[in-house]
Design a protein around this motif. Structure first.
Motif, PDB file in Angstrom:
ATOM      1  N   ASN A 220       0.829  -1.207   0.000  1.00  0.00           N
ATOM      2  CA  ASN A 220       0.000   0.000   0.000  1.00  0.00           C
ATOM      3  C   ASN A 220       0.862   1.255   0.000  1.00  0.00           C
ATOM      4  O   ASN A 220       0.568   2.224  -0.694  1.00  0.00           O
ATOM      5  CB  ASN A 220      -0.934  -0.004   1.207  1.00  0.00           C
ATOM      6  N   TYR A 221       1.932   1.236   0.805  1.00  0.00           N
ATOM      7  CA  TYR A 221       2.848   2.382   0.801  1.00  0.00           C
ATOM      8  C   TYR A 221       3.404   2.620  -0.606  1.00  0.00           C
ATOM      9  O   TYR A 221       3.422   3.745  -1.118  1.00  0.00           O
ATOM     10  CB  TYR A 221       4.022   2.136   1.751  1.00  0.00           C
ATOM     11  N   MET A 222       3.857   1.529  -1.210  1.00  0.00           N
ATOM     12  CA  MET A 222       4.472   1.659  -2.527  1.00  0.00           C
ATOM     13  C   MET A 222       3.480   2.188  -3.561  1.00  0.00           C
ATOM     14  O   MET A 222       3.803   3.045  -4.376  1.00  0.00           O
ATOM     15  CB  MET A 222       5.055   0.318  -2.978  1.00  0.00           C
ATOM     16  N   LEU A 223       2.257   1.668  -3.467  1.00  0.00           N
ATOM     17  CA  LEU A 223       1.231   2.093  -4.423  1.00  0.00           C
ATOM     18  C   LEU A 223       0.922   3.582  -4.238  1.00  0.00           C
ATOM     19  O   LEU A 223       0.769   4.330  -5.202  1.00  0.00           O
ATOM     20  CB  LEU A 223      -0.032   1.238  -4.232  1.00  0.00           C
TER      21      LEU A 223
ATOM     22  N   LEU B 230       1.198   8.951  -6.210  1.00  0.00           N
ATOM     23  CA  LEU B 230       1.508  10.361  -5.946  1.00  0.00           C
ATOM     24  C   LEU B 230       2.309  10.945  -7.092  1.00  0.00           C
ATOM     25  O   LEU B 230       1.995  12.010  -7.625  1.00  0.00           O
ATOM     26  CB  LEU B 230       2.320  10.486  -4.650  1.00  0.00           C
ATOM     27  N   SER B 231       3.358  10.235  -7.502  1.00  0.00           N
ATOM     28  CA  SER B 231       4.178  10.763  -8.593  1.00  0.00           C
ATOM     29  C   SER B 231       3.384  10.744  -9.891  1.00  0.00           C
ATOM     30  O   SER B 231       3.582  11.575 -10.766  1.00  0.00           O
ATOM     31  CB  SER B 231       5.482   9.988  -8.718  1.00  0.00           C
ATOM     32  N   PHE B 232       2.447   9.803 -10.004  1.00  0.00           N
ATOM     33  CA  PHE B 232       1.585   9.723 -11.184  1.00  0.00           C
ATOM     34  C   PHE B 232       0.712  10.973 -11.305  1.00  0.00           C
ATOM     35  O   PHE B 232       0.430  11.454 -12.393  1.00  0.00           O
ATOM     36  CB  PHE B 232       0.703   8.482 -11.000  1.00  0.00           C
TER      37      PHE B 232
ATOM     38  N   SER C 193       1.949  17.074 -11.716  1.00  0.00           N
ATOM     39  CA  SER C 193       2.002  17.583 -13.094  1.00  0.00           C
ATOM     40  C   SER C 193       3.384  17.378 -13.708  1.00  0.00           C
ATOM     41  O   SER C 193       4.412  17.466 -13.039  1.00  0.00           O
ATOM     42  CB  SER C 193       1.647  19.066 -13.089  1.00  0.00           C
ATOM     43  N   ILE C 194       3.365  17.141 -15.002  1.00  0.00           N
ATOM     44  CA  ILE C 194       4.616  16.863 -15.714  1.00  0.00           C
ATOM     45  C   ILE C 194       5.565  18.064 -15.644  1.00  0.00           C
ATOM     46  O   ILE C 194       6.780  17.908 -15.559  1.00  0.00           O
ATOM     47  CB  ILE C 194       4.322  16.464 -17.178  1.00  0.00           C
ATOM     48  N   LEU C 195       4.996  19.270 -15.625  1.00  0.00           N
ATOM     49  CA  LEU C 195       5.848  20.473 -15.556  1.00  0.00           C
ATOM     50  C   LEU C 195       6.614  20.508 -14.237  1.00  0.00           C
ATOM     51  O   LEU C 195       7.810  20.759 -14.195  1.00  0.00           O
ATOM     52  CB  LEU C 195       4.979  21.719 -15.666  1.00  0.00           C
ATOM     53  N   VAL C 196       5.878  20.231 -13.155  1.00  0.00           N
ATOM     54  CA  VAL C 196       6.507  20.256 -11.838  1.00  0.00           C
ATOM     55  C   VAL C 196       7.618  19.224 -11.774  1.00  0.00           C
ATOM     56  O   VAL C 196       8.729  19.496 -11.306  1.00  0.00           O
ATOM     57  CB  VAL C 196       5.451  19.978 -10.745  1.00  0.00           C
ATOM     58  N   ARG C 197       7.319  18.023 -12.293  1.00  0.00           N
ATOM     59  CA  ARG C 197       8.310  16.950 -12.222  1.00  0.00           C
ATOM     60  C   ARG C 197       9.519  17.283 -13.078  1.00  0.00           C
ATOM     61  O   ARG C 197      10.656  16.999 -12.703  1.00  0.00           O
ATOM     62  CB  ARG C 197       7.666  15.636 -12.653  1.00  0.00           C
TER      63      ARG C 197
ATOM     64  N   TYR D 195       3.352   4.407 -15.515  1.00  0.00           N
ATOM     65  CA  TYR D 195       2.607   3.834 -16.638  1.00  0.00           C
ATOM     66  C   TYR D 195       3.071   2.413 -16.928  1.00  0.00           C
ATOM     67  O   TYR D 195       2.316   1.584 -17.416  1.00  0.00           O
ATOM     68  CB  TYR D 195       2.788   4.692 -17.894  1.00  0.00           C
ATOM     69  N   ALA D 196       4.349   2.148 -16.671  1.00  0.00           N
ATOM     70  CA  ALA D 196       4.861   0.800 -16.907  1.00  0.00           C
ATOM     71  C   ALA D 196       4.419  -0.135 -15.795  1.00  0.00           C
ATOM     72  O   ALA D 196       4.095  -1.296 -16.039  1.00  0.00           O
ATOM     73  CB  ALA D 196       6.387   0.833 -17.014  1.00  0.00           C
TER      74      ALA D 196
END
Lengths: 368, 282
Positions: free
Chosen positions: B95-98, B103-105, B108-112, B160-161
């Motif tokens: 659950n932690y890992m998910l 969260l990273s999913f 926003s792509i800009l922030v990342r 996504y992978a």
């Protein structure tokens, strides 16, 4: 997004209908309520304002506030018409798309003068009405059929005083000389300004740049490719300097003061051989406010508006009458000030309007 | 009407509005793009002929494909390990890992993208720390080059992978692996000969998903590539917005579309695609 656009158009149409008496007040208010737009103007009993406005299409950020205070307030005071903003950025492709779709929602676009050359003859722009707008209130050659330069921005560079404090770079030749001035450089990604700088560095005189010798310019650009980064937006150019990624960076000259401030004076602006770019106001064909757009442009040409734009946005006046009134502390950052005007060179919007697309592609191919 | 009923299943009448909606809102814009690619600026296949004439276009496409392949290899390999770990650890850790993954999913792509600049940029945290402890004299160029683009893209693509792989691994019958061990296979043998083949549909699904999504990357290469890594999506946007060569843009878009369709078709020669998209094997 689409919804908001639809609401805006519906409301504009209904405001026109209400004004012409085709719609009663109750229906109009109901529509305003339903769309949640312009409630404040309706509540102030100023229902017509929604119809009587000019929509300025600019690039967002500070420019909304600055265009509002520098031009909008004076325009509203003299004509009674309001000013609204579309901040999505009038890129050439977007203007073309807007006009081609027949759904024109902007009146004045804050664009480049070369856009007037490329989009005017293809029927995407309204011609400038020079009985309202003045040809004398801009630089000679910058009042064209489909656009008039209202401000100037420019391409200049900043350098790192910690790297080159003793022997500061003076010109584009120094900028491209990575042997004498080692370190990374940054250039503008969409070719504009970068090509001119390369040619001047290669020894072409500032008044003999056009037509640009593309092969020669690209060869010079490629000669420092390994030491170059390329930026696509003003904030990117800013961060490349502020984060110390480059020792010399080409920038939009109006950003110079911010970079000097944000680095506590570590980076210094060099205005020698700065390329003056005519920023122009152009009017999409079939704009909703009609002739009011021309009055808006004329207002922006006035000396107070010109000085206010310099103060607020750092955009340099293009009206020669304003040159002499640039305040002392702004002189260094305004390319048409007495301090700089003899050192700068001028962009040719006609060459860029006719050849810009191919030049951008050739440049991208050279740097990628 | 009676005759019509006989030939057309009444179910069609229920889904017809949806089909028409999809056709008008989805197919017609695509057809418009295809049409544009053979009509702008003049009718004919001039836009497609440019592929043969211009080294630059071929180079841009090659850069795109190369970066997408490398991104896919790294994302799927890392994603496989993560999914494997998630399936085989305790529920609580899973659950932690998910949560971390999602969260990273969601960020926003800009922030990342920009946080990579802060971390690995020339004056970023990592370079600063390494310089402070004297490991390196000059900052390492992690960012503003192809390496930077790859780091940013792999990071973005890992969730996504992981997700399709996770689904496929969770659906496995664990007893099959036990049976394999029982029959004398080593752990390694069981993995290569039983586990991996059984998770192959998930592996293909995540490979396809990551590769196809990578093809459309725009922000990450533009920011982390320092202007020198030009991928197809950014080039298309320049042709649309700046140089007004809509025909070239449409041609490249059509090419990407057909490239993806061709890839799916080739895949379908080797395996049942329906299993990849969650259907039954038969």
């Amino acid at each position: 997004m689409q919804d908001k656009q639809f609401m805006k158009e519906m409301l504009t149409d209904s405001a026109h209908a209400y004004k012409d008496g085709r719609m009663d007040r109750r229906t109009f208010l109901a529509l305003c309520g339903a769309s949640g737009v312009a409630m404040s103007s309706v509540m102030a009993g100023d229902a017509q304002a929604a119809a009587d406005e000019v929509v300025m299409w600019n690039w967002g950020g500070q420019s909304v506030e600055c265009h509002g205070s520098a031009i909008g307030d004076a325009f509203t005071a003299s004509t009674g018409k309001g000013v609204k903003f579309d901040t999505s950025g009038p890129l050439e492709g977007k203007i073309k798309e807007m006009v081609d779709s027949g759904n024109v929602t902007a009146d004045v676009a804050d664009a480049d003068l070369f856009n007037a050359v490329s989009l005017g003859p293809t029927g995407h722009l309204e011609p400038i009405d020079y009985s309202v707008v003045s040809k004398e209130k801009t630089l000679p050659g910058y009042a064209l059929e489909y656009g008039v330069s209202v401000i100037l921005y420019g391409y200049a560079f900043v350098y790192d005083t910690e790297a080159f404090g003793d022997n500061p770079p003076q010109s584009w030749a120094d900028f491209f000389d990575t042997a004498k001035f080692p370190g990374m450089r940054s250039l503008y990604k969409w070719a504009n300004g970068s090509l001119e700088a390369a040619l001047m560095a290669d020894g072409v005189a500032g008044d003999a740049l056009y037509p640009l010798d593309m092969d020669r310019a690209l060869a010079k650009i490629k000669s420092i490719k390994d030491d170059s980064l390329y930026w696509g937006s003003g904030s990117e150019a800013h961060s490349m300097c502020v984060n110390g990624e480059v020792s010399m960076g080409m920038i939009w000259q109006n950003r110079g003061r911010n970079i000097e401030t944000d680095t506590d004076g570590r980076y210094k602006l060099v205005n020698n051989q700065a390329l003056a770019m005519p920023g122009a106001y152009i009017v999409p064909k079939g704009n909703p406010a009609g002739a009011a757009a021309m009055q808006f442009i004329a207002t922006a040409q006035e000396v107070p508006a010109q000085l206010a734009l310099l103060e607020c946005l750092g955009m340099t006046p293009s009206n020669p009458a304003a040159f002499g009134e640039i305040p002392e502390d702004q002189q260094h950052y305004a390319i048409t000030s007495a301090m700089n005007i003899d050192k700068i060179v001028y962009n040719d919007p006609t060459w860029w309007g006719e050849n810009g697309g191919d030049a951008v592609n050739a440049f991208l191919e050279a740097i990628s | 009407m009676q005759a019509l009923r006989k030939h057309i299943h009444p179910g069609w009448f229920i889904i017809a509005p949806l089909l028409i909606l999809v056709a008008t809102l989805y197919l017609s814009p695509i057809l418009n793009i295809l049409w544009l690619s053979v009509t702008d600026p003049e009718p004919g296949f001039g836009n497609y002929a440019k592929l043969g004439e211009s080294d630059a276009l071929v180079r841009i496409i090659w850069t795109t494909v190369r970066i997408c392949i490398i991104t896919t290899i790294f994302s799927v390999t890392l994603g496989y390990s993560i999914a494997y770990a998630m399936v085989h650890c305790h529920q609580k850790q899973k659950n932690y890992m998910l949560t971390l993954l999602l969260l990273s999913f969601w960020i926003s792509i800009l922030v990342r993208t920009f946080s990579w600049l802060m971390l690995l940029g020339r004056n970023g945290l990592v370079n600063g720390a390494l310089q402070d402890i004297g490991l390196i004299a000059e900052p390492i160029a992690f960012m503003r080059n192809e390496l930077g683009v790859l780091i940013g893209m792999v990071h973005y693509m890992i969730p996504y992978a992981v997700l399709p792989l996770l689904v496929s691994m969770e659906a496995l019958d664990k007893r099959v692996m036990d049976a394999s061990r029982n029959l004398g296979a080593t752990g390694t043998q069981t993995f290569w000969r039983i586990y991996l083949p059984l998770t192959l549909p998930g592996l293909v699904a995540s490979t396809l998903l990551v590769f196809i999504l990578s093809l459309g990357f725009y922000v990450t290469p533009a920011v982390l590539g320092g202007g020198k890594v030009l991928m197809v999506a950014e080039y298309i946007s320049v042709q649309l917005l700046v140089t007004l060569k809509w025909g070239t843009a449409a041609m490249l878009a059509a090419l990407m579309l057909f490239g993806v369709l061709a890839m799916l078709w080739i895949m379908s020669r080797f395996m049942k695609l329906s299993t990849v998209f969650g259907g039954a094997a038969r």
